[in-house]
Design an enzyme around this catalytic site. Structure first.
Site, short mmCIF file in Angstrom:
data_model
loop_
_atom_site.label_atom_id
_atom_site.label_comp_id
_atom_site.label_asym_id
_atom_site.label_seq_id
_atom_site.Cartn_x
_atom_site.Cartn_y
_atom_site.Cartn_z
N HIS A 284 5.57 -30.20 -18.89
CA HIS A 284 6.31 -30.74 -17.75
C HIS A 284 6.17 -29.85 -16.52
CE1 HIS A 284 9.16 -33.84 -19.80
NE2 HIS A 284 7.93 -33.87 -20.30
N ARG B 255 6.82 -28.49 -24.63
CA ARG B 255 7.14 -29.52 -23.64
C ARG B 255 7.43 -28.92 -22.26
NH1 ARG B 255 12.18 -32.76 -22.83
NH2 ARG B 255 11.57 -34.84 -22.09
N ASN C 167 13.64 -34.54 -17.40
CA ASN C 167 14.15 -33.23 -17.82
C ASN C 167 15.66 -33.17 -17.97
OD1 ASN C 167 11.51 -32.17 -17.73
ND2 ASN C 167 11.71 -31.70 -15.55
N HIS D 1 3.20 -34.70 -29.73
CA HIS D 1 4.35 -35.38 -30.33
C HIS D 1 4.31 -35.33 -31.85
CE1 HIS D 1 5.58 -37.95 -26.58
NE2 HIS D 1 5.76 -36.65 -26.43
#
Length: 321
Positions: free
Chosen positions: A65, A61, A93, A193
């Protein structure tokens, strides 16, 4: 009047510059300067995941991001200062992004192995994401290397550009398109995911207020650990096997058991339904497409050559002499 040949030359120059930016990334960037770099990253990542299986999803992740905010340049790692508007406190975040201490450990070990800071924090993020997926029985891929680290960060851009768990399908498609990613990339990368967890506040509205596209027993089960108010940080797994890279995330979507609104949006009568169905039945196809999309995402606007810097500490801009 501008001649056609001049216009063609202008377009050719722009295209060439774009190709040059990507061609500065290579599979063997550290082969001569530090052959121990990649094995060292792999060792630290595997150790971190043995200690906590969830860490694999967290490292994946971080790379995602990072790349969605002005490219894959490790801007997500910079702490707040008088001149740095840290992305760590952006909505996606804040009290959510994690694994920073693992990146610190990797950086320390890699610099020790190399004898000096030659490996960028941006490359560490990209390789750690790949090694995390592999450690959790997912596919591998060749990570193009040679990224350099940013000297700036942007919380406002992070707030605008990182997709939210509340987006519907058109918003998700537009969000990914902004990064040069298509609908296939959207579905494949959302398959990340298959690993990890989400906090209660990100799916509360879905399990209490959505009725048409959510399986009722699934909703009740999630409500047991996510009340209507409070307990915002309580966790639920994004699919039934949160520490194993498999296709159950997509099977869940077909069964209307997507945890996040943005997950279920991929299978809600829209143009991505067929691909979700395909991935739910074919792990090999999903794994192949996921790897290809990770390579594509890792190539978003890298800093190369003399752009940016190689940070000594991933959390801080290195002062130039």
């Amino acid at each position: 009047m501008v001649s056609r040949s001049f216009l063609f030359l202008h377009v050719l120059i722009i295209f060439s510059l774009a190709v040059m930016a990507f061609s500065d990334l290579s599979d063997d960037f550290y082969e001569d300067v530090c052959p121990k770099a990649l094995p060292t990253i792999k060792r630290v990542v595997e150790h971190a995941i043995r200690k906590e299986r969830r860490m694999g999803a967290s490292l994946l992740r971080l790379h995602f991001h990072d790349c969605f905010v002005n490219g894959c340049d490790a801007s997500i790692l910079l702490d707040q200062t008088a001149t740095i508007d840290s992305e760590k406190t952006a909505r996606a975040n804040n009290n959510s992004a994690r694994g920073f201490e693992v990146i610190d450990k990797i950086k320390s070990e890699v610099d020790k192995a190399c004898g000096r800071p030659v490996v960028s924090c941006a490359d560490i993020l990209a390789v750690a994401a790949r090694d995390s997926v592999v450690a959790l029985h997912g596919p591998t891929w060749e990570v193009k290397l040679g990224r350099r680290d940013s000297t700036t960060a942007s919380r406002s851009t992070a707030n605008n550009d990182i997709p939210t768990p509340f987006m519907d399908l058109p918003a998700l498609i537009n969000n990914f398109k902004k990064q040069g990613l298509d609908e296939k990339d959207l579905v494949a990368l959302s398959g990340g995911h298959t690993l990890g967890f989400a906090q209660c506040f990100t799916f509360r509205n879905r399990i209490y207020n959505e009725t048409n596209n959510i399986e009722s027993t699934f909703a009740r089960q999630r409500q047991a650990n996510c009340p209507r108010s409070g307990s915002d940080s309580n966790l639920a797994s994004l699919d039934p096997t949160p520490a194993l890279f498999d296709s159950k995330y997509f099977s869940n979507l077909v069964s209307k058991k997507g945890l996040l609104h943005s997950d279920q949006a991929l299978f809600s009568g829209g143009k991505t339904d067929d691909l979700v169905k395909k991935y739910s039945k074919n792990l090999r196809t999903f794994s192949k497409d996921f790897a290809e999309s990770m390579i594509k995402m890792g190539n978003i606007k890298p800093l190369t050559g003399k752009q940016g810097q190689i940070r000594v500490n991933c959390r801080k801009v290195t002062k130039q002499c």
